[in-house]
Design a protein around this motif. Structure first.
Motif, PDB file in Angstrom:
ATOM      1  N   THR A 142      29.552  79.706   5.970  1.00 28.47           N
ATOM      2  CA  THR A 142      28.657  79.146   4.954  1.00 28.47           C
ATOM      3  C   THR A 142      27.326  79.885   4.884  1.00 28.47           C
ATOM      4  O   THR A 142      26.811  80.150   3.800  1.00 28.47           O
ATOM      5  CB  THR A 142      28.396  77.657   5.246  1.00 28.47           C
ATOM      6  N   GLY A 143      26.757  80.222   6.023  1.00 29.21           N
ATOM      7  CA  GLY A 143      25.428  80.819   6.057  1.00 29.21           C
ATOM      8  C   GLY A 143      25.428  82.313   6.282  1.00 29.21           C
ATOM      9  O   GLY A 143      26.374  83.025   5.912  1.00 29.21           O
ATOM     10  N   ASP A 144      24.343  82.805   6.912  1.00 29.38           N
ATOM     11  CA  ASP A 144      24.192  84.230   7.193  1.00 29.38           C
ATOM     12  C   ASP A 144      25.065  84.644   8.366  1.00 29.38           C
ATOM     13  O   ASP A 144      25.426  83.831   9.226  1.00 29.38           O
ATOM     14  CB  ASP A 144      22.738  84.573   7.510  1.00 29.38           C
ATOM     15  N   VAL A 145      25.353  85.950   8.424  1.00 33.16           N
ATOM     16  CA  VAL A 145      26.134  86.525   9.518  1.00 33.16           C
ATOM     17  C   VAL A 145      25.399  87.741  10.063  1.00 33.16           C
ATOM     18  O   VAL A 145      24.972  88.619   9.292  1.00 33.16           O
ATOM     19  CB  VAL A 145      27.547  86.941   9.063  1.00 33.16           C
ATOM     20  N   ALA A 146      25.215  87.790  11.374  1.00 32.83           N
ATOM     21  CA  ALA A 146      24.703  88.984  12.054  1.00 32.83           C
ATOM     22  C   ALA A 146      25.844  89.535  12.893  1.00 32.83           C
ATOM     23  O   ALA A 146      26.402  88.832  13.732  1.00 32.83           O
ATOM     24  CB  ALA A 146      23.500  88.636  12.923  1.00 32.83           C
ATOM     25  N   LEU A 147      26.204  90.795  12.655  1.00 31.13           N
ATOM     26  CA  LEU A 147      27.399  91.366  13.269  1.00 31.13           C
ATOM     27  C   LEU A 147      27.088  92.704  13.925  1.00 31.13           C
ATOM     28  O   LEU A 147      26.491  93.595  13.309  1.00 31.13           O
ATOM     29  CB  LEU A 147      28.488  91.547  12.202  1.00 31.13           C
ATOM     30  N   MET A 148      27.493  92.835  15.189  1.00 28.91           N
ATOM     31  CA  MET A 148      27.425  94.103  15.899  1.00 28.91           C
ATOM     32  C   MET A 148      28.796  94.354  16.501  1.00 28.91           C
ATOM     33  O   MET A 148      29.276  93.575  17.323  1.00 28.91           O
ATOM     34  CB  MET A 148      26.355  94.077  16.991  1.00 28.91           C
TER      35      MET A 148
END
Length: 375
Positions: A142-148
């Protein structure tokens, strides 16, 4: 990320499983720790195989080799293991750290995941923060995604409702299908926090602020303090004799603990390079490196607990001898160690010394090395 698994060892090593009830909260430890009766609020569980088979209304704290959640959690979930499997709904947030992680049921709040192989096949109700070698997303967020990640795979059901922030060694290396998230909602940053793309002007000040000081990341700081406090309290409650012994060693002979910890970590790291120079030993070398990380993380928790116990004694409370005092000592120590660690230039030296001293106490407790003639 795998270092937290060691924290279950002292409790799990006990011949008989330990069980402690406080109100509607339950503390379990043993080779196999299973919660299979309903009516519980919070659960603290540690062991080789840890399973939540009955619904709880509060928060679950789980550490072990294999962690499985097959019943709903009414609050948040904090878990560390070699392998974590989530097969029931988490009503609030989840923080997971393991080598392999499978999320097959919805997380209705924030999901924060650290591991090697990560599969997310169920919806995330708020934000997603994920760091791993191979990450597979096949569900809506639903919201933001931070991906590494070194490799990111997006299944047919993958959708991101907010921004996608990608941390890459080379910005632009990871391909993201347009159906997952439009290109104008993707921010690409290198590992130093620099931003590439259309949102550069808006995001650059935020990236710079994150680099200036860890104190500007209060949520991450408080989350770290909480994890250390919970683990320290759980160990102190589930294995009071073991924790008291290590605490006493840290406070009675910090110099000896520091030296023992230094030798332990040095041996593990040195062994990594020695084995790495051989063909056969190359396979075993990574395990020694993991062992060094385990020793440091376990040492930090033990050292922080000892620091909190010492602080509690300064106010006339004496050394913790009840579960309430043990929990207070763990909280005081985690917060104090975290705050001291924020001091510029000197903070990291304190954290290093605390890790090594605690690691020395763990080594003395588990292996009893004869490094000192008078011991």
């Amino acid at each position: 990320m795998l270092g937290l698994v060691l924290l279950a060892a002292p409790a799990a090593a006990q011949e008989a499983g330990e069980r402690f009830e406080l109100g509607s909260d339950l503390y379990l430890a043993g080779e196999t720790a299973t919660l299979d009766a309903e009516g519980r609020d919070d659960a603290f569980m540690a062991g080789a195989r840890v399973t939540l088979q009955a619904e709880i209304t509060g928060t679950a704290h789980m550490a072990g080799r294999f962690v499985e959640v097959t019943a709903p959690v009414g609050g948040s979930l904090y878990a560390a293991a070699q392998r974590i499997t989530i097969e029931a709904t988490i009503a609030e947030d989840a923080l997971l750290a393991a080598q392999r992680i499978e999320v097959d049921a919805p997380v209705q709040g924030d999901l924060r995941v650290m591991g090697s192989e990560i599969e997310i096949d169920a919806p995330v109700g708020d934000t997603l923060m994920v760091a791993g070698e191979i990450v597979e997303l096949d569900a809506p967020v639903t919201g933001d995604v931070a991906l590494m990640a070194n490799e990111a795979r997006f299944g047919p059901e993958a959708r991101i409702g907010g921004r996608l922030i990608l941390y890459e060694e080379e910005p632009g290396a990871l391909a993201v299908p347009e159906r997952v998230v439009p290109a104008d909602r993707i921010e690409r940053r290198d590992f130093d926090g620099r931003v590439e793309g259309a949102t550069r002007a808006l995001s650059k000040p935020k990236a710079k602020a994150q680099k200036d000081s860890p104190a500007q990341e209060p949520i991450s700081f408080l989350l770290g303090v909480l994890v250390v406090a919970v683990l320290g309290a759980a160990l102190a409650v589930l294995a009071p004799a073991t924790m008291a012994s290590m605490r006493a060693h840290v406070l009675r002979a910090p110099g000896q603990g520091l030296m023992t910890g230094f030798v332990t970590v040095s041996a593990l790291l040195g062994g990594t390079f020695v084995l790495g120079a051989t063909v056969i030993g190359l396979i075993a070398a990574p395990f020694l490196l993991i062992g060094a990380v385990l020793a440091c993380v376990a040492g930090y928790v033990v050292g922080a607990y000892a620091l909190g116990a010492w602080g509690l004694s300064l106010f006339g409370g004496g050394m913790p001898d009840s579960n309430g005092d043990r929990a207070i000592a763990a909280a005081i120590g985690a917060l104090s160690a975290g705050l001291i660690g924020l001091i510029p230039f000197l903070g990291w030296l304190f954290v290093l010394a605390l890790c090594l001293t605690g690691a020395g106490a763990v080594t003395q407790r588990l292996f009893r090395p004869r490094l000192f003639a008078g011991d």
